[in-house]
Design a protein around this motif. Structure first.
Motif, PDB file in Angstrom:
ATOM      1  N   GLU A  98      -2.114  68.607 -14.415  1.00  0.00           N
ATOM      2  CA  GLU A  98      -2.565  68.240 -12.915  1.00  0.00           C
ATOM      3  C   GLU A  98      -1.541  68.171 -11.993  1.00  0.00           C
ATOM      4  O   GLU A  98      -0.943  68.459 -10.966  1.00  0.00           O
ATOM      5  N   ALA A  99      -0.337  67.219 -12.420  1.00  0.00           N
ATOM      6  CA  ALA A  99       1.133  66.252 -11.845  1.00  0.00           C
ATOM      7  C   ALA A  99       1.440  67.422 -11.132  1.00  0.00           C
ATOM      8  O   ALA A  99       1.949  67.600 -10.013  1.00  0.00           O
ATOM      9  N   VAL A 100       1.473  68.672 -11.566  1.00  0.00           N
ATOM     10  CA  VAL A 100       2.772  70.235 -11.291  1.00  0.00           C
ATOM     11  C   VAL A 100       2.452  71.392 -10.732  1.00  0.00           C
ATOM     12  O   VAL A 100       3.197  71.715 -10.033  1.00  0.00           O
ATOM     13  N   GLN A 101       0.601  71.052 -10.423  1.00  0.00           N
ATOM     14  CA  GLN A 101       0.177  71.795  -9.872  1.00  0.00           C
ATOM     15  C   GLN A 101      -0.330  71.145  -7.987  1.00  0.00           C
ATOM     16  O   GLN A 101      -0.054  70.045  -7.904  1.00  0.00           O
ATOM     17  N   PRO A 102       0.547  72.418  -6.710  1.00  0.00           N
ATOM     18  CA  PRO A 102       0.219  72.100  -6.078  1.00  0.00           C
ATOM     19  C   PRO A 102      -1.294  71.919  -5.835  1.00  0.00           C
ATOM     20  O   PRO A 102      -2.246  72.155  -6.580  1.00  0.00           O
ATOM     21  N   PRO A 103      -1.118  70.689  -4.557  1.00  0.00           N
ATOM     22  CA  PRO A 103      -3.015  70.330  -4.708  1.00  0.00           C
ATOM     23  C   PRO A 103      -3.131  71.725  -4.487  1.00  0.00           C
ATOM     24  O   PRO A 103      -3.560  72.698  -3.830  1.00  0.00           O
ATOM     25  N   LYS A 104      -5.516  71.655  -4.575  1.00  0.00           N
ATOM     26  CA  LYS A 104      -5.572  73.009  -3.837  1.00  0.00           C
ATOM     27  C   LYS A 104      -7.192  72.512  -3.286  1.00  0.00           C
ATOM     28  O   LYS A 104      -7.372  70.974  -3.288  1.00  0.00           O
ATOM     29  N   VAL A 105      -6.440  73.102  -2.186  1.00  0.00           N
ATOM     30  CA  VAL A 105      -7.578  73.064  -1.129  1.00  0.00           C
ATOM     31  C   VAL A 105      -8.773  74.290  -0.331  1.00  0.00           C
ATOM     32  O   VAL A 105      -7.939  75.293  -0.658  1.00  0.00           O
ATOM     33  N   GLY A 106      -9.687  73.571  -0.119  1.00  0.00           N
ATOM     34  CA  GLY A 106     -10.177  75.235   0.623  1.00  0.00           C
ATOM     35  C   GLY A 106     -10.030  75.631   1.382  1.00  0.00           C
ATOM     36  O   GLY A 106      -8.654  74.965   1.923  1.00  0.00           O
ATOM     37  N   LEU A 107     -10.605  76.907   2.203  1.00  0.00           N
ATOM     38  CA  LEU A 107      -9.904  77.628   3.049  1.00  0.00           C
ATOM     39  C   LEU A 107      -9.337  76.866   4.702  1.00  0.00           C
ATOM     40  O   LEU A 107      -8.690  76.592   5.206  1.00  0.00           O
ATOM     41  N   GLY A 108     -10.783  75.919   4.572  1.00  0.00           N
ATOM     42  CA  GLY A 108     -11.294  74.754   5.926  1.00  0.00           C
ATOM     43  C   GLY A 108      -9.848  73.968   5.812  1.00  0.00           C
ATOM     44  O   GLY A 108     -10.040  73.238   6.810  1.00  0.00           O
ATOM     45  N   THR A 109     -10.090  73.205   4.903  1.00  0.00           N
ATOM     46  CA  THR A 109      -9.166  72.415   4.722  1.00  0.00           C
ATOM     47  C   THR A 109      -7.346  72.947   5.255  1.00  0.00           C
ATOM     48  O   THR A 109      -6.960  71.926   5.773  1.00  0.00           O
ATOM     49  N   ALA A 110      -7.809  73.574   4.804  1.00  0.00           N
ATOM     50  CA  ALA A 110      -5.856  74.025   4.694  1.00  0.00           C
ATOM     51  C   ALA A 110      -5.669  74.457   6.188  1.00  0.00           C
ATOM     52  O   ALA A 110      -4.401  74.321   6.984  1.00  0.00           O
ATOM     53  N   LEU A 111      -6.364  75.231   6.623  1.00  0.00           N
ATOM     54  CA  LEU A 111      -6.529  75.852   8.241  1.00  0.00           C
ATOM     55  C   LEU A 111      -6.516  74.524   8.898  1.00  0.00           C
ATOM     56  O   LEU A 111      -5.748  74.134  10.427  1.00  0.00           O
ATOM     57  N   TYR A 112      -7.257  73.730   8.690  1.00  0.00           N
ATOM     58  CA  TYR A 112      -7.047  71.805   9.611  1.00  0.00           C
ATOM     59  C   TYR A 112      -6.010  71.847   9.122  1.00  0.00           C
ATOM     60  O   TYR A 112      -5.347  70.851  10.522  1.00  0.00           O
ATOM     61  N   LEU A 113      -5.376  71.619   8.127  1.00  0.00           N
ATOM     62  CA  LEU A 113      -3.990  71.012   7.709  1.00  0.00           C
ATOM     63  C   LEU A 113      -2.508  71.739   8.842  1.00  0.00           C
ATOM     64  O   LEU A 113      -1.641  71.245   9.149  1.00  0.00           O
ATOM     65  N   ILE A 114      -3.014  72.906   8.284  1.00  0.00           N
ATOM     66  CA  ILE A 114      -2.222  73.491   9.514  1.00  0.00           C
ATOM     67  C   ILE A 114      -2.056  73.706  11.021  1.00  0.00           C
ATOM     68  O   ILE A 114      -1.207  73.575  11.568  1.00  0.00           O
ATOM     69  N   GLY A 115      -3.547  73.516  11.720  1.00  0.00           N
ATOM     70  CA  GLY A 115      -3.740  73.194  12.818  1.00  0.00           C
ATOM     71  C   GLY A 115      -3.129  71.520  13.387  1.00  0.00           C
ATOM     72  O   GLY A 115      -2.661  72.168  14.724  1.00  0.00           O
ATOM     73  N   GLY A 116      -2.984  70.797  12.260  1.00  0.00           N
ATOM     74  CA  GLY A 116      -2.779  69.526  13.210  1.00  0.00           C
ATOM     75  C   GLY A 116      -1.255  69.711  12.728  1.00  0.00           C
ATOM     76  O   GLY A 116      -0.465  68.661  13.515  1.00  0.00           O
ATOM     77  N   LYS A 117      -0.207  70.613  12.308  1.00  0.00           N
ATOM     78  CA  LYS A 117       0.966  70.956  13.247  1.00  0.00           C
ATOM     79  C   LYS A 117       0.932  70.706  14.530  1.00  0.00           C
ATOM     80  O   LYS A 117       2.570  70.814  15.657  1.00  0.00           O
ATOM     81  N   TYR A 118      -0.075  71.574  14.849  1.00  0.00           N
ATOM     82  CA  TYR A 118       0.225  72.423  16.315  1.00  0.00           C
ATOM     83  C   TYR A 118      -1.749  70.919  17.202  1.00  0.00           C
ATOM     84  O   TYR A 118      -2.233  71.206  17.949  1.00  0.00           O
ATOM     85  N   HIS A 119      -1.057  70.030  17.310  1.00  0.00           N
ATOM     86  CA  HIS A 119      -2.156  68.471  17.601  1.00  0.00           C
ATOM     87  C   HIS A 119      -2.348  68.862  19.292  1.00  0.00           C
ATOM     88  O   HIS A 119      -3.119  68.855  19.763  1.00  0.00           O
ATOM     89  N   ASP A 120      -0.746  68.921  19.313  1.00  0.00           N
ATOM     90  CA  ASP A 120      -0.826  69.292  21.256  1.00  0.00           C
ATOM     91  C   ASP A 120      -1.650  70.705  21.825  1.00  0.00           C
ATOM     92  O   ASP A 120      -1.558  70.715  23.220  1.00  0.00           O
TER      93      ASP A 120
END
Length: 78
Positions: A38-60
């Motif tokens: 578990e420690a070496v696997q990348p975190p698993k996120v759903g599509l919505g969470t992934a899009l939210y995280l990507i969108g956070g980079k463009y908050h402005d």
């Protein structure tokens, strides 16, 4: 499959590992494998969470979208 040895593992950590293994109904070795895997696997996120995280980079960035409410044409399968 690979095998590893862990030297100088603290007794207190070993006791905690054994307790966690018992709680999860696994052997101490299986528990250690699960923790390491578990420690070496990348975190698993759903599509919505992934899009939210990507969108956070463009908050402005201000995007104003309005949903298209026009009626849909039925699909034709010939």
């Amino acid at each position: 499959m690979a095998a590893i040895s862990i030297r100088k593992f603290p007794d207190e950590a070993h006791r905690a590992l054994k307790a966690r293994a018992k709680k999860n109904a696994r052997s101490t070795e299986a528990e250690a494998r699960a923790i390491l895997a578990e420690a070496v696997q990348p975190p698993k996120v759903g599509l919505g969470t992934a899009l939210y995280l990507i969108g956070g980079k463009y908050h402005d960035l201000d995007l104003d979208f309005e949903r298209d409410k026009s009626p849909l044409e039925p699909l034709v399968f010939d």
